[in-house]
Scaffold this motif. Structure first.
Motif, short mmCIF file in Angstrom:
data_model
loop_
_atom_site.label_atom_id
_atom_site.label_comp_id
_atom_site.label_asym_id
_atom_site.label_seq_id
_atom_site.Cartn_x
_atom_site.Cartn_y
_atom_site.Cartn_z
N SER A 162 0.83 -1.20 0.00
CA SER A 162 0.00 0.00 0.00
C SER A 162 0.87 1.26 0.00
N LYS A 167 -0.67 -1.22 -4.31
CA LYS A 167 -2.04 -1.73 -4.35
C LYS A 167 -3.00 -0.55 -4.45
N PRO A 168 -3.78 -0.45 -5.52
CA PRO A 168 -4.74 0.65 -5.59
C PRO A 168 -5.93 0.36 -4.68
N VAL A 169 -6.62 1.42 -4.22
CA VAL A 169 -7.83 1.25 -3.42
C VAL A 169 -8.96 0.72 -4.32
N ASP A 170 -9.00 1.27 -5.50
CA ASP A 170 -10.05 0.88 -6.45
C ASP A 170 -9.86 -0.60 -6.83
N PHE A 171 -10.87 -1.42 -6.48
CA PHE A 171 -10.71 -2.86 -6.70
C PHE A 171 -10.58 -3.19 -8.18
N THR A 172 -11.24 -2.45 -9.02
CA THR A 172 -11.14 -2.69 -10.45
C THR A 172 -9.69 -2.58 -10.90
#
Lengths: 147, 600
Positions: free
Chosen positions: A97, A118-123
């Motif tokens: 993160s 790691k992006p917050v947006d799961f997509t």
């Protein structure tokens, strides 16, 4: 020729679940070994502790390594891997993160092959995981085994 | 660190400088005083001597005049004695021999008295055993003058033929009732006696008098040197010239001997004579010269005394000063415990005490500063830890929220109605937005913690690059960019790029709704300081809310109007503050906004 597999070093069960799900969804069916902290990761790789007796020569194709880990943190794990002749050349992707400059610089200095935040947006997170799996398992040529 | 800086050798130390200063001042003052005093006294003295000499000359002249007139009156009275007149008329002057001798004996002012016939033959004389009886005196000037005028006459002084002594001849003609010349009585007024009387007056030290007959260019009649009597006045000076012209006065003039004389001169009343009272200047000014010698000596002694005293006191003053200097040097090189010990009970002692107090305060401040630095370092570390945890720990749950919402949407799609799906979408959007906010906060924190480098930054070039990037990203926007050339600043290139990017990005954003826009980057001078600005002609805002503009996440427009988190200006403000500058905004709704900032 052993099966190709991924070592995922990640303490957050949510992240583990989401990563595994994404890989499966994208038909990356290879075995995925999960280590929940740094000690477990090191034990697995060098067949010590609870992994005593494991075949040391059976190494993962790639290690996805979180930085913030209980007991031994990711950077220390990275240092130990790079300090051991057997694992010196193992491809290691930092998956974290953190976007702190210090973390990035230290990781690369210690010999990480890649650094993925790691992006917050799961997509986006799914996209990244999928791309990683495809790249390291399929496209990337691993180093020849020396031992 | 070098604990002891070696003493510097000055070309001239403080003490030497002060002593030299005092000596020079004393000498200059003494010199000026001496010159002024000497000049004044010399002038005064000269004037005094001149005035005195003139007064003496007047007195002597009066005396000489009275003396001669008395003698002449006596001679005339003798000549008018009936016996004398009788003898002359009878042409038997030889009979007067006895009377002449008797008269000459009582009249001490005379050297001789004789009677002559009309032919100038001396017939009788009061001089005992005179060898001149029977001789002719017709060649004498006085004889010719008396015969011509038949008046009593004082002749030009001559050496008497009868006595061989210098005399002033006075001739009284004796006439009969018809006014015919019958004989002459001539007396020789003794110039020796007269000279003694005139010369022997005490005129003062070094002062002498000289009496002259002014006829025929001047003949000396009275002089200290008897040998000069009857000699011509030699080497005529101005006093003589003016006497010959009948004037009276007192002047300083060069004598024939070449030295300067102070001379008072005056004509003798009723006689063709003039008298001078002369003082050589060297004699007159002798007291002054001794005064100069004395004052020079006194000045020299004063300089010596002042020098010694000055040096002594300077040393007393400078020695503690040197101590203070050494103490200051020790303090400066880190010996913060060093204190100066001065025992003087005066301002210097106080200075030492104050110095020690200052050193105490300095030590204390140093300690405070050290503690402050420790605290600062600690809080920085805490901030670092906080930022790290924000970056790592706060994002992980968000990822789970977003991830599992998506899992729900995918795996339970058939079990969710439209509203449920919509809510899950909103949960995802909120989580993602929070992720962005965290990223913004991290950016702000990173700008604050970033280690700055100072270098010369070409702001104009930087603005040009940023503008190009913005245009490339939004090719549909029509923006006229005006960038002043060659604007530079001292600062950190990385941070300044972030600041300019935020400012220009804002400008592009808030002009985005105008068909064409003008965005300007430039600078003006205000109070000698360069003020940079970014100006647009976009949406602008109400100045009433201007103070809220720089707080993080403060927005003056809704997100739907203009996207963004409201962190941009907060970041710019931090960057400007880190450069020691100020930032402010001027704007009007729909007339654009101008952001001003300085960089010190």
């Amino acid at each position: 020729m052993k099966n190709k597999f991924i070592l995922l070093v990640e303490d957050n069960p949510d992240d583990v679940e989401l990563i595994l799900r994404t890989l499966k969804k994208n038909s990356i069916a290879n075995e995925i070994v999960v280590a929940r902290d740094g000690v477990e990761a090191v034990d697995f790789l060098f067949a010590t502790g609870s992994y005593a007796g494991r075949d040391v020569s059976n190494l993962p194709t790639v290690i996805l390594l979180d930085l913030k880990l209980p007991k031994i943190d990711g950077l220390e794990v990275l240092r130990r891997i790079r300090n051991d002749e057997r694992t010196k050349l193992l491809p290691i992707v930092i998956l974290t993160s953190s976007r702190e400059d210090n973390d990035m610089i230290t990781s690369y200095k210690l010999g990480a092959n890649s650094y993925v935040r790691k992006p917050v947006d799961f997509t986006q997170f799914s996209e990244a995981t999928k791309a990683l799996g495809l790249f390291w398992l399929i496209w990337n040529e691993p180093p020849p085994i020396i031992l | 660190m070098d604990v002891r800086t070696p003493h510097k050798r000055y070309r001239l130390g403080l003490v030497t400088q002060l002593i030299i200063l005092v000596a020079i001042v004393t000498m200059v003052i003494g010199g000026i005083l001496g010159i002024v005093l000497t000049n004044t006294s010399a002038n005064t003295l000269k004037q005094d001597v001149l005035r005195n000499n003139l007064a003496q000359a007047d007195l002597a002249a009066q005396f000489a005049s009275n003396y001669v007139k008395a003698v002449q009156a006596s001679a005339r009275s003798f000549a008018s004695r009936p016996s004398v007149v009788q003898a002359e008329l009878a042409d038997t002057p030889e009979k007067l021999q006895l009377e002449l001798s008797q008269y000459l004996q009582i009249q001490v002012a005379l050297d001789s008295i004789s009677v002559y016939d009309t032919q100038g033959i001396q017939r009788a004389s009061g001089v005992t055993n005179a060898t001149t009886i029977g001789q002719s005196f017709a060649d004498r000037e006085w004889f010719q003058q008396a015969v011509a005028t038949l008046q009593p006459y004082g002749g030009i002084p001559v050496k008497s033929r009868t006595t061989g002594k210098p005399v002033f001849p006075y001739v009284v003609p004796i006439l009969d009732e018809q006014g015919q010349l019958r004989g002459l009585v001539t007396c020789g007024i003794s110039l020796g006696t007269l000279s003694d009387a005139i010369v022997n007056i005490n005129y003062g030290a070094g002062t002498r008098a000289s009496l002259n007959d002014l006829r025929g260019g001047g003949i000396i009649i009275a002089h200290v040197d008897p040998a000069r009597i009857l000699t011509a006045v030699s080497g005529k000076n101005e006093a003589i010239t003016r006497l010959l012209a009948g004037e009276r006065g007192a002047i300083e003039t060069r004598s024939s001997g070449g030295e300067m004389d102070l001379i008072g001169f005056t004509p003798v009343p009723d006689l063709p004579w003039g008298i001078m009272v002369i003082t050589p200047r060297s004699t007159a000014l002798a007291p002054i010269n001794s005064m100069i010698l004395k004052s020079t000596l006194i000045t020299l002694i004063s300089i010596l005394v002042v020098g010694f005293l000055g040096g002594f006191f300077m040393l007393r003053i400078t020695r503690p000063l040197l101590k203070l200097r050494d103490a200051a040097r020790k303090l400066a090189t880190g010996e913060s415990g060093y204190r100066v010990r001065l025992t003087q009970r005066n301002e210097i002692g106080e200075l030492g005490n104050e110095f020690n107090r200052m050193a105490d305060a300095l030590t204390e401040k140093e300690l405070q500063l050290h503690n402050r630095a420790l605290q600062l370092e600690q809080s920085n570390q805490e901030l670092e830890a906080f930022a790290y945890s924000v970056s790592h720990d706060l994002r992980a749950p968000l990822r789970s929220i977003d991830g599992f919402s998506q899992v729900l949407l995918e795996d339970y799609n058939d079990k969710l109605d439209a509203a449920g799906k919509n809510y899950l979408q909103r949960v995802r959007a909120a989580a993602q937005r929070m992720g962005e906010l965290i990223d913004d906060l991290l950016m702000l924190s990173r700008v604050t913690r970033y280690e700055m480098k100072q270098e010369k930054v070409d702001l104009s070039a930087l603005a040009g690059e940023v503008t190009n990037e913005l245009q490339k990203a939004q090719p549909e926007l029509k923006v006229t960019s005006v960038i002043s050339g060659s604007l530079t600043a001292n600062g950190d290139a990385h941070l300044l790029r972030i600041a300019l990017t935020n400012l220009l990005d804002n400008a592009w954003k808030f002009t985005g709704k105008h068909p064409d826009a003008r965005i300007e980057f430039g600078a003006t001078q205000k109070d000698g300081q360069t003020v940079y600005f970014v100006r647009d002609d976009g949406a602008g805002f109400d100045m009433e809310y201007a103070d809220k503009l720089f707080a993080p996440f403060q927005r003056l427009h809704t997100a739907s109007e203009f996207p963004g988190s409201g962190i941009g200006l907060a970041i710019v403000q931090r960057i400007v503050h880190r450069h020691g500058g100020k930032i402010w905004v001027e704007s009007e709704v729909e007339k654009g906004a101008t952001v001003y900032f300085t960089l010190d």
